[in-house]
Design a protein around this motif. Structure first.
Motif, mmCIF file in Angstrom:
data_model
loop_
_atom_site.group_PDB
_atom_site.id
_atom_site.type_symbol
_atom_site.label_atom_id
_atom_site.label_comp_id
_atom_site.label_asym_id
_atom_site.label_seq_id
_atom_site.Cartn_x
_atom_site.Cartn_y
_atom_site.Cartn_z
ATOM 1 N N LEU A 98 -2.023 -7.819 -4.634
ATOM 2 C CA LEU A 98 -0.570 -7.450 -4.739
ATOM 3 C C LEU A 98 0.562 -8.430 -4.289
ATOM 4 O O LEU A 98 0.220 -9.453 -3.648
ATOM 5 C CB LEU A 98 -0.496 -6.516 -3.462
ATOM 6 C CG LEU A 98 0.773 -5.253 -3.314
ATOM 7 C CD1 LEU A 98 0.286 -4.388 -4.395
ATOM 8 C CD2 LEU A 98 0.577 -4.573 -1.885
ATOM 9 N N ARG A 101 5.130 -8.065 0.219
ATOM 10 C CA ARG A 101 6.591 -7.583 0.227
ATOM 11 C C ARG A 101 7.371 -8.270 1.462
ATOM 12 O O ARG A 101 6.669 -8.252 2.708
ATOM 13 C CB ARG A 101 6.491 -6.142 0.207
ATOM 14 C CG ARG A 101 5.601 -5.412 -0.647
ATOM 15 C CD ARG A 101 6.243 -5.373 -1.902
ATOM 16 N NE ARG A 101 5.885 -4.357 -3.133
ATOM 17 C CZ ARG A 101 4.815 -4.384 -3.972
ATOM 18 N NH1 ARG A 101 4.161 -5.586 -4.102
ATOM 19 N NH2 ARG A 101 4.542 -3.389 -4.727
ATOM 20 N N ASP A 103 8.898 -6.115 3.419
ATOM 21 C CA ASP A 103 8.506 -4.970 4.257
ATOM 22 C C ASP A 103 7.337 -5.476 5.189
ATOM 23 O O ASP A 103 7.436 -5.015 6.362
ATOM 24 C CB ASP A 103 7.950 -3.772 3.536
ATOM 25 C CG ASP A 103 9.231 -3.213 2.598
ATOM 26 O OD1 ASP A 103 10.385 -3.606 2.944
ATOM 27 O OD2 ASP A 103 8.821 -2.682 1.835
ATOM 28 N N ASN A 194 -2.622 -3.763 5.791
ATOM 29 C CA ASN A 194 -1.274 -3.185 4.793
ATOM 30 C C ASN A 194 -2.181 -2.685 3.449
ATOM 31 O O ASN A 194 -2.309 -3.204 2.490
ATOM 32 C CB ASN A 194 -0.416 -4.324 4.306
ATOM 33 C CG ASN A 194 0.507 -3.587 3.091
ATOM 34 O OD1 ASN A 194 0.623 -2.371 3.071
ATOM 35 N ND2 ASN A 194 1.160 -4.419 2.249
ATOM 36 N N PRO A 195 -2.608 -1.496 3.876
ATOM 37 C CA PRO A 195 -3.718 -0.901 2.933
ATOM 38 C C PRO A 195 -2.760 -0.265 1.673
ATOM 39 O O PRO A 195 -1.703 0.168 1.730
ATOM 40 C CB PRO A 195 -4.430 0.131 3.782
ATOM 41 C CG PRO A 195 -3.248 0.835 4.701
ATOM 42 C CD PRO A 195 -2.623 -0.311 5.000
ATOM 43 N N TYR A 197 -1.178 2.729 -0.115
ATOM 44 C CA TYR A 197 -0.743 4.055 0.565
ATOM 45 C C TYR A 197 0.240 4.896 -0.557
ATOM 46 O O TYR A 197 0.940 5.703 0.037
ATOM 47 C CB TYR A 197 0.061 3.694 1.854
ATOM 48 C CG TYR A 197 0.906 2.666 1.922
ATOM 49 C CD1 TYR A 197 2.399 2.968 1.286
ATOM 50 C CD2 TYR A 197 0.851 1.622 2.666
ATOM 51 C CE1 TYR A 197 3.321 2.104 1.191
ATOM 52 C CE2 TYR A 197 1.935 0.758 2.480
ATOM 53 C CZ TYR A 197 3.189 0.959 1.844
ATOM 54 O OH TYR A 197 4.302 0.183 1.977
ATOM 55 N N VAL A 198 0.148 4.468 -1.664
ATOM 56 C CA VAL A 198 0.878 5.303 -2.603
ATOM 57 C C VAL A 198 0.241 6.516 -3.173
ATOM 58 O O VAL A 198 -1.043 6.136 -3.675
ATOM 59 C CB VAL A 198 1.385 4.250 -3.726
ATOM 60 C CG1 VAL A 198 2.083 4.969 -4.543
ATOM 61 C CG2 VAL A 198 2.227 3.094 -3.124
ATOM 62 N N HIS A 204 6.973 6.330 -8.410
ATOM 63 C CA HIS A 204 7.461 4.829 -8.170
ATOM 64 C C HIS A 204 6.370 4.109 -8.988
ATOM 65 O O HIS A 204 6.907 3.099 -9.348
ATOM 66 C CB HIS A 204 7.204 4.957 -6.567
ATOM 67 C CG HIS A 204 7.506 3.595 -5.983
ATOM 68 N ND1 HIS A 204 8.410 2.763 -6.186
ATOM 69 C CD2 HIS A 204 6.597 2.695 -5.145
ATOM 70 C CE1 HIS A 204 8.203 1.576 -5.504
ATOM 71 N NE2 HIS A 204 7.122 1.808 -5.048
ATOM 72 N N LEU A 210 5.234 -2.462 -10.796
ATOM 73 C CA LEU A 210 4.066 -2.076 -10.289
ATOM 74 C C LEU A 210 2.998 -1.790 -11.006
ATOM 75 O O LEU A 210 1.807 -1.877 -10.655
ATOM 76 C CB LEU A 210 4.377 -0.573 -9.402
ATOM 77 C CG LEU A 210 4.683 -0.928 -8.064
ATOM 78 C CD1 LEU A 210 5.951 -1.620 -7.673
ATOM 79 C CD2 LEU A 210 4.894 0.741 -7.210
ATOM 80 N N ALA A 217 -4.670 -1.832 -4.914
ATOM 81 C CA ALA A 217 -3.788 -2.215 -3.672
ATOM 82 C C ALA A 217 -2.748 -1.572 -3.386
ATOM 83 O O ALA A 217 -2.199 -1.557 -2.496
ATOM 84 C CB ALA A 217 -3.524 -3.610 -3.969
ATOM 85 N N LEU A 218 -2.472 -0.388 -4.430
ATOM 86 C CA LEU A 218 -1.324 0.616 -4.282
ATOM 87 C C LEU A 218 -1.719 1.885 -4.006
ATOM 88 O O LEU A 218 -1.164 2.387 -3.061
ATOM 89 C CB LEU A 218 -0.599 0.287 -5.471
ATOM 90 C CG LEU A 218 -0.017 -1.030 -5.901
ATOM 91 C CD1 LEU A 218 0.773 -0.941 -7.415
ATOM 92 C CD2 LEU A 218 1.516 -1.183 -4.955
ATOM 93 N N GLU A 248 0.481 -0.526 8.171
ATOM 94 C CA GLU A 248 1.952 -0.391 7.211
ATOM 95 C C GLU A 248 1.423 0.818 6.523
ATOM 96 O O GLU A 248 0.404 1.136 5.987
ATOM 97 C CB GLU A 248 2.030 -1.493 6.439
ATOM 98 C CG GLU A 248 3.301 -1.227 5.373
ATOM 99 C CD GLU A 248 3.513 -2.363 4.616
ATOM 100 O OE1 GLU A 248 3.684 -3.617 5.123
ATOM 101 O OE2 GLU A 248 3.960 -2.280 3.323
HETATM 102 N N1 GLN Z 1 5.387 -0.913 -0.363
HETATM 103 C C1 GLN Z 1 4.528 -0.956 -1.876
HETATM 104 C C2 GLN Z 1 5.552 -0.361 -2.487
HETATM 105 O O1 GLN Z 1 5.797 0.668 -2.528
HETATM 106 C C3 GLN Z 1 3.151 -0.404 -1.554
HETATM 107 C C4 GLN Z 1 2.448 -1.388 -0.858
HETATM 108 C C5 GLN Z 1 0.975 -0.721 -0.477
HETATM 109 O O2 GLN Z 1 0.473 0.166 -0.961
HETATM 110 N N2 GLN Z 1 0.324 -1.132 0.444
HETATM 111 O O3 GLN Z 1 5.547 -0.902 -3.764
#
Ligand code: GLN
Length: 287
Positions: A98, A101, A103, A194-195, A197-198, A204, A210, A217-218, A248
């Motif tokens: 990834l 970011r 964030d 930061n696993p 998490y989408v 998105h 993306l 990783a997403l 995260e």
């Molecule tokens: N913040 C990222 C995004 O929304 C996602 C990162 C993640 O899944 N760890 O693009």
């Protein structure tokens, strides 16, 4: 073709590239044009500012045009230049990782608030990717023993290369899912991640950038929380009493992550907001 597009000097090529790149959302076209050309010429951006009148040979102009077109087609800038800055550290990134970011710097800040300056804590960064979190923490807290895990051997190779290039060769890289490679190790003082998490159906994910990043990783399960659940379940067995987990997560996942941590036996659970005011990192402590 390329001649028509950007004949001439560094300055004219940059101006034309910036005009093309203005078609992208949420970017600084001039900055991106400069970063791509600096990368191609293997010079710092200051060279472009100092020598705008220098000619750009046709071969380089063609190569520059190709890079700008790839960027316009959605490839992340960091994959085109092969690097990204995180926590003021220059990290190598590849499509196996990834793109770090901004964030995620919140996670690093919160970790550093917890770790006393000269502590020799055991710290794990799970799913390290390019190694961004582990590198930032190891850089700021050199006495700590930092372990970075990732299931992807390719990502771990990028992370290892980053640690070595940054003089952080003591960060240990272990391949495997989340905490599994830490079996038999002494408990950690702090676990960070930061696993992915989408959620699988999140629109998105259609963002062009993306689509170039590793899906693993997403995206996590249908609801985006499956990796966070796994980590929360595994973490208590790998933390000392009083040890903390910092995760995260997505901006709408705060309440769900707090519930997951409570169910896993954590106390002192709290969520922190990022610079945009969104819930972004949740922490919990093992009693
Ligand atoms: N913040 C990222 C995004 O929304 C996602 C990162 C993640 O899944 N760890 O693009």
């Amino acid at each position: 073709m390329a001649r028509d597009w950007g004949a001439g000097s560094i300055g004219t090529a940059l101006a034309r590239a910036a005009r093309r790149l203005a078609a992208l959302d949420e970017t600084d076209p001039r900055l991106e044009a400069e970063l791509l050309l600096a990368h191609l010429l293997e010079r710092p951006r200051s060279h472009l500012h100092a020598w705008p009148g220098n000619p750009l040979p046709e071969q380089q102009e063609t190569a520059y045009h190709a890079l700008v077109e790839r960027r316009l087609a959605g490839e992340p800038l960091a994959y085109l230049t092969g690097e990204r800055e995180f926590w003021s550290l220059s990290l190598r990134v590849t499509p196996d990782t990834l793109v770090p970011r901004p964030d995620t710097e919140l996670l690093v800040e919160l970790a550093l608030e917890l770790i006393p300056p000269r502590a020799s804590w055991r710290i794990a960064d799970l799913g390290t990717g390019s190694g961004a979190i582990a590198a930032a923490v190891a850089h700021e807290r050199p006495a700590c023993r930092v372990i970075a895990t990732d299931r992807s051997a390719a990502a771990l190779a990028v992370a290892r290369d980053n640690f070595e290039r940054l003089g952080l060769g003591t960060v240990e890289c272990l391949q495997g899912d989340w905490l599994e490679p830490l079996a038999g190790r002494p408990p950690s003082d702090l676990i960070l991640s930061n696993p992915p998490y989408v959620a699988a159906a999140d629109p998105h994910l259609q963002t062009p950038e993306l689509q170039h990043e590793p899906l693993s990783a997403l995206v996590a399960g249908d609801d985006g929380l499956s990796a966070i659940r796994r980590i929360a379940e595994q973490a208590p067995a790998h933390l000392r009493a009083g040890g903390r987990l910092l995760l995260e997560h997505g901006f709408q996942q705060g309440a769900a992550v707090r519930r997951i941590l409570r169910q896993a036996g954590f106390g002192q659970i709290g969520t922190h907001r990022d610079l945009a005011g969104n819930e972004r990192v949740t922490a919990g402590r093992i009693p």
